[in-house]
Design an enzyme around this catalytic site. Structure first.
Site, PDB file in Angstrom:
ATOM      1  N   SER A 171     -35.044  -0.252 -17.192  1.00  0.00           N
ATOM      2  CA  SER A 171     -34.636  -0.258 -18.281  1.00  0.00           C
ATOM      3  C   SER A 171     -35.458  -0.556 -19.248  1.00  0.00           C
ATOM      4  CB  SER A 171     -33.505  -0.942 -18.599  1.00  0.00           C
ATOM      5  OG  SER A 171     -32.795  -0.967 -19.794  1.00  0.00           O
ATOM      6  N   ASP A 187     -26.646   7.531 -14.239  1.00  0.00           N
ATOM      7  CA  ASP A 187     -27.128   6.926 -15.081  1.00  0.00           C
ATOM      8  C   ASP A 187     -27.207   6.906 -16.668  1.00  0.00           C
ATOM      9  OD1 ASP A 187     -28.151   4.501 -16.534  1.00  0.00           O
ATOM     10  OD2 ASP A 187     -30.015   4.528 -15.257  1.00  0.00           O
TER      11      ASP A 187
END
Length: 689
Positions: free
Chosen positions: A476, A528
Site C-alpha cells: 500500500s 483492489d
C-alpha cells in the site's frame, strides 16, 4: 441531488433523503402516541388530585402534538419519495413542510420543558400513582433524547460553504424534467479560497490528535486543495454518491453479463481479446500473458510469485501487532509471547529499535511473521508522523538479501501522507525531463533514505554480507514509498530489486513506469481499489457516477431498497433494477478524455506547483500545468480468483484504467488477503521458473 436549500443556504442533504428518517420517526412517534394515550386513560380517575390539571393539559396537548407530527412525518416521507434523484420539481413543496416541522419542534421543546418540570417536581404530583409519574419521567427523558438526535442531525448536514445564487426562476437549480441538464451541476456562489479554508479547518479538526507541526500543516493545505478540486464543482450530497455507486456497480455487472454472453457465441475462440474482464466485469487494459503463465521478463529471473510470496512476509511483518492480533484474535498473544520483552522501557533500550512500545510488541510480531532473529535485524523504526513512516532493515539469509521493508497505511498520519497527492518530479538517469510522482510518498521515501544514511544501516549490513543484494518491499503506502526509494537508491545499488504489493495507482508517470520495469515488480489482487486510485480514474468514475444518477428513473429510496433486498438474498425484478436512459445530452462540459488519452478538466484549479528531486538534492519549480496521469510502477502481476483458487497474469500499466465497484474492492487490498492469495497461488502451481 441537488442539496436542499433552507434559510437561503445549501445543506448536505437532498430533498429525497427524508424518506427513511421520516418513516423511522413516524413509527417511533406512533409507539409514543399509544403510550401517552394509555397513560392519559390511566390518569383520568385521578383528576381531583392536586396537580392533576397540569398533567391533564400536558397529556392532551402531547397527544395533539404527536398526532400532528405523525401527519407531518407521513407527508414528508411521501413527498420526499416522489420524482427521481435529479427531478426535484415533484418535491418542490418539501421545504415549506420542513419549515412547519421545525416550528413544531420548537414548540415541542417548550412543551417538553413544562412536562419535565412536572415530572421531576414532587410538589406538583403529590397523589398521582407512582407508575404514572414514572411513565411521564420516561417520556420526558425520551423526548429530550429524540430532540437531541434531531439537533445533532441538523448540525451534521450543515454546509459551511452553503451560500448560493438564485438563477432568477425562483429555484436554485434547473429541473431535468424541464429539459435542462444543467441541473446536474452546481449553481452555488462558492468562493474556491473560502471552500479550501473550510476544508482545511475541517481536516485540522478531524486530525486534532496528530502533531501540528509544519509538515502536518502543509499536508492539510495540500489535501484541502484536493478536496476542493474533487467536490466543489458538482452539487452532490453523500447519499447521491452512495446511490451512484450502487447504480454504477449494477451497470458494470450488466456490461459483464453482456460481454460474457457475446464471447460465448463468438466463433473465433482462438483469438484472444486485448481486453479483459475483472470479477465484476469491467473492461481493463492490455494483457501481456495468458492466465497461469508466470514466465519472468527477460533477464528478470527474480520476478516470480514464489519470491514475491517470500518477501510479502516482510511487508506484512512491518505492520506490527495491530494487524497481527486482528488476524489472530485468539492465538496472537500466545504466538508472540516468546518475543515480547516485558517492561523493556525499564531496561537498557535496544539500540537498533526506535519508537516501539514498552514491551516491543511491534518487533515481536515482526520476528514472528518473518522468522528473523535479533541478529538478523539491523535497524527497526516505528516512528510515525506525516511523511515519516515506519520501516526496518534486516538480513534475509534464505535469499541472500538485505531487505528494506516499509509499512503501509495504519494511522491518521499515514492517511495524510496518502492524500498529499501534489505532483512532484524526480530527475533520474535516462529521463532528461524527469518523472512525475506522488508528492507525499516521495517525501516518505526521502525520509527513509535519509534515515538509512544517518544510521548507516545499509552500509553496515553490506559490510557484513558483501555478496548479498538489496531488496525493497512494502504494501500500500509502503509499496509506493518502496518503489520511489528504489528509484532513489538505484544509482548506488544498481542490482537492487523491489516488490511492490498493492501499490497506489497514482504513483508515477509513464516515463517512470518504463524506467522501473527492470527492477520493480508490482502485485495487485482482484478488484483492489488502491491500484486504481489516480486522478484520471477518479474523475472518470465521477463522470460515470453522474451519468448513472442522471439516467436513472427511480427514486433514491427505491435504489437503496433494491440493494438491501439484494444483500439479504431477494433479487429485485429485472425491470425495476434496470436504469432507463434519458434522451438528452448530459455532462457535456464535465471532465473528458481527449483523443490522445490525456485527461482534461474544466476545474479552476488547472495545476499545482511541482518540484524536481534528484538523488542528491531537491529543487523546487513552481508552475501551472494540467494534471499528469500517474500509474503503478514497474511490471505488474495481477491475481484473480478462480473456482479452484487464484490465478495470475502479467498486465500492462493501463490494465488498472478504471475503478471497479465490487464487494471485494476494499478487502482485496488488505495485506493478509494479498499474502494468502500469493500463498495459495504458489501452493497450487509447482512449476515456477
Amino acid at each position: 441531488m441537488p442539496g436542499i436549500v433552507i434559510f437561503k443556504r445549501r445543506w448536505r442533504i437532498g430533498s429525497d433523503d427524508f424518506v427513511f428518517p421520516a418513516l423511522a420517526e413516524f413509527f417511533l412517534r406512533l409507539i409514543w402516541f399509544v403510550v401517552v394515550l394509555v397513560l392519559f386513560l390511566k390518569h383520568l380517575p385521578h383528576l381531583k388530585c392536586s396537580g392533576e390539571r397540569l398533567l391533564h393539559t400536558y397529556l392532551i396537548l402531547s397527544l395533539a402534538g404527536l398526532g400532528f407530527i405523525l401527519l407531518l412525518d407521513a407527508l414528508i416521507a411521501w413527498i420526499s419519495s416522489r420524482g427521481t434523484v435529479v427531478q426535484t420539481r415533484p418535491r418542490r413543496h418539501l421545504c415549506k413542510i420542513l419549515y412547519l416541522r421545525l416550528l413544531v419542534m420548537i414548540m415541542e421543546i417548550v412543551w417538553n420543558g413544562i412536562g419535565t418540570k412536572w415530572a421531576f417536581t414532587p410538589a406538583d404530583h403529590v397523589c398521582e400513582p407512582k407508575e404514572v409519574i414514572t411513565l411521564v419521567q420516561v417520556i420526558a427523558i425520551c423526548s429530550w433524547v429524540v430532540l437531541g438526535i434531531m439537533i445533532f442531525g441538523i448540525i451534521l448536514v450543515f454546509d459551511p460553504v452553503g451560500s448560493y445564487r438564485n438563477n432568477g426562476s425562483g429555484h436554485r437549480v434547473a429541473d431535468v424534467e424541464r429539459g435542462e441538464p444543467q441541473a446536474l451541476y452546481i449553481n452555488l456562489n462558492r468562493n474556491p479560497e473560502k471552500a479550501k479554508k473550510i476544508w482545511e479547518w475541517q481536516i485540522r479538526l478531524f486530525c486534532c490528535c496528530c502533531n501540528q507541526d509544519e509538515q502536518s500543516k502543509n499536508a492539510y493545505s495540500d489535501i484541502s486543495k484536493l478536496f476542493t478540486y474533487w467536490f466543489e464543482d458538482v452539487d452532490l450530497v453523500p447519499s447521491d454518491i452512495a446511490a451512484g455507486l450502487i447504480l454504477l456497480q449494477q451497470k458494470q455487472a450488466t456490461e459483464s453479463g453482456n460481454r460474457v454472453s457475446t464471447s460465448q457465441h463468438s466463433e473465433n475462440f482462438s483469438v484472444q481479446s486485448p481486453d479483459s474482464l475483472t470479477s465484476t466485469g469491467a473492461v481493463q487494459g492490455s494483457i501481456i500473458s495468458s492466465p497461469g503463465v508466470f514466465t519472468p521478463p527477460a533477464n528478470q529471473f527474480w520476478m516470480t510469485p514464489e519470491l514475491a510470496c517470500h518477501f510479502m512476509k516482510f511487508a506484512q511483518g512491518s505492520y506490527g501487532w495491530p494487524v497481527f492480533l486482528y488476524t489472530n484474535i485468539f492465538t496472537g498473544m500466545c504466538q508472540i509471547w516468546k518475543h515480547i520483552r516485558c517492561c523493556a522501557c525499564c531496561c537498557k533500550p535496544t539500540s537498533y529499535i526506535i519508537d516501539d512500545n514498552c514491551c516491543e510488541c511491534h518487533t515481536a510480531v515482526l520476528k514472528q511473521v518473518t522468522g528473523l532473529s535479533d541478529e538478523d535485524l539491523i535497524f527497526v523504526s516505528f516512528h510515525n508522523r506525516v511523511y515519516e513512516i515506519p520501516f526496518f532493515v534486516a538480513i534475509d539469509h534464505q535469499t541472500c538479501s538485505v531487505v528494506v521493508s516499509i509499512r503501509g497505511t495504519l494511522s491518521l498520519s499515514d492517511t495524510l501522507t496518502d492524500l498529499s497527492t501534489e505532483c512532484v518530479k524526480i530527475i533520474m538517469d535516462g529521463c532528461s525531463q524527469g518523472v512525475s510522482c506522488h508528492g507525499g510518498m516521495l517525501r516518505a521515501a526521502l525520509f527513509i533514505k535519509n534515515k538509512l544514511e544517518e544510521s548507516h544501516a545499509l552500509s553496515d549490513a553490506f559490510a557484513l554480507h558483501q555478496s548479498y543484494s538489496l531488496a525493497i518491499t512494502g504494501h500500500s503506502l509502503g509499496a509506493g514509498a518502496a518503489a520511489l526509494l528504489a528509484v532513489l537508491l538505484r544509482p548506488i545499488y544498481p542490482n537492487l530489486r523491489c516488490y511492490s504489493f498493492s501499490p497506489p495507482g497514482g504513483l508515477m508517470s509513464l516515463e517512470g513506469v518504463k524506467y522501473t520495469e527492470d527492477f520493480v515488480m508490482s502485485i495487485a489482487l482482484g478488484d483492489d481499489l488502491v491500484p486504481r486510485l489516480s486522478v484520471p480514474n477518479i474523475e472518470d468514475m465521477k463522470r460515470k457516477l453522474l451519468n448513472c444518477i442522471s439516467d436513472c428513473e427511480q427514486p433514491k429510496c427505491k435504489i437503496f431498497l433494491h440493494k438491501l433486498f439484494d444483500c439479504i438474498g431477494k433479487k429485485p425484478s429485472q425491470t425495476d433494477a434496470s436504469t432507463a436512459p434519458l434522451s438528452r445530452p448530459l455532462l457535456e462540459h464535465f471532465g473528458q478524455t481527449n483523443s490522445c488519452g490525456n485527461y482534461t478538466t474544466n476545474s479552476s484549479q488547472e495545476g499545482s506547483s511541482e518540484s524536481s528531486v534528484s538523488s542528491g538534492q531537491t529543487a523546487v519549480h513552481s508552475r501551472h500545468s494540467a494534471p499528469v496521469p500517474l500509474y503503478i510502477p514497474g511490471r505488474m502481476l495481477h491475481l484473480s480468483r478462480t473456482d479452484s483458487g487464484y490465478n495470475g497474469r502479467w498486465v500492462s500499466y493501463d490494465y488498472f484504467n478504471q475503478i471497479i465497484i465490487s464487494p471485494t474492492m476494499l478487502s482485496d487490498h488488505m495485506v493478509y488477503n494479498v499474502y494468502n492469495a500469493l500463498k495459495q497461488l504458489v501452493s497450487s502451481s509447482g512449476n515456477f521458473p
